[in-house]
Design a protein around this motif. Structure first.
Motif, PDB file in Angstrom:
ATOM      1  N   GLU A  82      41.097  70.423  32.750  1.00 27.66           N
ATOM      2  CA  GLU A  82      40.913  70.715  34.176  1.00 27.66           C
ATOM      3  C   GLU A  82      42.061  70.122  34.983  1.00 27.66           C
ATOM      4  N   TRP A  83      42.487  70.892  36.018  1.00 21.41           N
ATOM      5  CA  TRP A  83      43.559  70.460  36.919  1.00 21.41           C
ATOM      6  C   TRP A  83      42.996  70.338  38.338  1.00 21.41           C
ATOM      7  N   TRP A  84      43.578  69.427  39.088  1.00 22.67           N
ATOM      8  CA  TRP A  84      43.234  69.333  40.505  1.00 22.67           C
ATOM      9  C   TRP A  84      43.768  70.555  41.229  1.00 22.67           C
ATOM     10  N   THR A  85      42.915  71.171  42.054  1.00 24.43           N
ATOM     11  CA  THR A  85      43.307  72.294  42.902  1.00 24.43           C
ATOM     12  C   THR A  85      43.034  71.916  44.347  1.00 24.43           C
ATOM     13  N   ALA A  86      43.515  72.735  45.285  1.00 26.29           N
ATOM     14  CA  ALA A  86      43.254  72.457  46.694  1.00 26.29           C
ATOM     15  C   ALA A  86      41.757  72.418  46.961  1.00 26.29           C
ATOM     16  N   LEU A 106      48.054  64.120  46.388  1.00 27.89           N
ATOM     17  CA  LEU A 106      47.972  65.201  45.398  1.00 27.89           C
ATOM     18  C   LEU A 106      48.036  66.595  46.011  1.00 27.89           C
ATOM     19  N   TYR A 107      47.645  66.713  47.281  1.00 34.09           N
ATOM     20  CA  TYR A 107      47.490  68.044  47.876  1.00 34.09           C
ATOM     21  C   TYR A 107      48.775  68.882  47.872  1.00 34.09           C
ATOM     22  N   PRO A 108      49.932  68.333  48.245  1.00 37.89           N
ATOM     23  CA  PRO A 108      51.147  69.180  48.242  1.00 37.89           C
ATOM     24  C   PRO A 108      51.476  69.750  46.859  1.00 37.89           C
TER      25      PRO A 108
END
Length: 413
Positions: A82-86, A106-108
């Protein structure tokens, strides 16, 4: 970070229909290439057609190549799968899983990664090609604006259509198809151990549920990812009991890790290992060789002279093996107190030949000699071991036979 796109895309569409003639196959390739390189002007294939399926497969292949960069965003790795997404960052911020500072950091990267992947999906028209390739899998939606007159008269509300149900991303569907195919390949050998088979099936089901389940809430997503991690750990904990089990694990693992491997040499090396294991796993297993030399010798059919020759040869070679086992070349470690592979072989050989010599003695003891020569040879075989054994009764019995033999010799019998 993104890999340069090849000058000419290698497409697998020509392999879709083996029965097509060369010109027809070439035309299909050409149309698919136009679909992937000039989407706005190229006509779309017919829904459910072989060309639509080939185009979608080719687009997935191209998508895999062009999105290699996505694995380089290591700071966005939330779990092994799993990857962090917006979206997940926003939900984690709301639940307190992440602090505002962590989310802002992390958001950008998350939005940049998603934007680049979405651009490639847009250029390949992946969603449209998926809908056309699997058109037959979708039910015909009922037009909600024109309800059934009979139902309208009865005041029956229209049922929600299939189109209103959330569908998984076409990319996830393609990944799920690959995971299902890898699991089927892994379990294709009937010799895979039952314990490993159960573990593979559980991990496959958990992975498909994670990819295809329409409930995208943060709680449900975390639960599904947790099941994938648990089944993966359980799968790794199952020991391979044969080459078939090793092949099973490789067949399931390689499709997951190859996209993260950098360099064609490393990828080719891993594929080569899988080919070697696959070849070895399919070879017939030779019948085991008996560890005992005694069982391979027919003592009963041998003459008394044969038994003496067996006893003498086994003792001589066995003594040499024992002596060799004590030499430096057969030991390991600075103190030389442990046998290495050669020492273990010599020790085994000495023990096995000692068993042969003892079995020759036992067979001689059961014999009843018919001639003076046989009587003398039999006593020669028995004398040394009987005296070495030190049993008073056996020694007394041997002494009686020796006296009888001496009396017979004196009589010339």
């Amino acid at each position: 970070m993104e890999q340069a796109r090849p000058d000419s895309t290698v497409l697998p569409a020509a392999q879709i229909e083996a029965g097509q003639d060369h010109d027809s196959s070439h035309n299909v390739d050409a149309r698919i290439t136009r679909l992937l390189t000039a989407r706005s002007s190229a006509p779309l294939p017919a829904p459910g057609s072989e060309e639509a399926k080939a185009a979608f497969k080719a687009a997935c292949h191209e998508h895999t190549i062009r999105t290699q960069f996505a694995n380089e965003y290591l700071g966005l790795k939330r779990s092994p799968l799993e990857w962090w997404t917006a979206d997940s960052l926003g939900k984690a911020l709301e639940t307190g899983e992440l602090t505002p500072e962590e989310c802002a950091r992390l958001y950008p990267s998350a939005t940049e990664r998603e934007l680049r992947m979405a651009q490639i999906e847009h250029e390949l028209n992946l969603g449209a090609l998926h809908a056309l390739a699997f058109a037959e899998s979708y039910p015909v939606a009922v037009d909600e604006m024109t309800p059934d007159p009979a139902e309208e008269e009865r005041g029956v509300d229209a049922e929600p259509t299939a189109a209103s149900v959330a569908e998984p991303s076409s990319v996830f569907v393609a990944i799920a198809d690959g995971a299902r195919s890898a699991a089927n390949d892994a379990l294709s050998d009937a010799r895979v151990s039952p314990e490993l088979r159960i573990a593979v099936e559980a991990h496959r089901d958990a992975t498909l549920a994670m990819l295809l389940e329409p409930d995208e809430s943060n709680e449900a997503s975390n639960a599904r990812c947790g099941v994938v991690e648990q089944t993966g750990a359980a799968l790794r904990a199952v020991p391979a009991r044969s080459l078939a089990d090793v092949r099973c694990k490789l067949a399931l693992l390689l499709p997951e890790i190859l996209p993260d491997v950098n360099g064609s040499d490393s990828t080719a090396f891993l594929e080569n290992i899988r080919e070697d294991v696959d070849r070895l796993a399919r070879q017939p297993v030779p019948a085991p060789i008996s560890a005992s030399l005694v069982g391979q010798i027919d003592f009963a059919s041998g003459s008394i002279e044969d038994l003496r020759a067996l006893r003498d040869s086994a003792n001589s070679v066995g003594d040499a093996a024992y002596a060799m086992a004590w030499t430096g070349r057969c030991h390991t470690g600075p103190a030389g107190k442990q046998h290495n592979a050669a020492g273990k072989l010599m020790q085994w050989l000495g023990d096995a030949l000692a068993d042969v010599a003892d079995e020759a003695r036992k067979e001689a003891q059961r014999r009843r000699p018919k001639t003076p020569n046989e009587r003398e040879t039999r006593l020669t075989i028995l004398a040394g071991p009987t005296i070495d054994n030190g049993d008073p009764d056996e020694i007394a019995a041997l002494a009686g036979e020796m006296l009888a033999h001496a009396a017979a010799e004196a009589r010339g019998a």
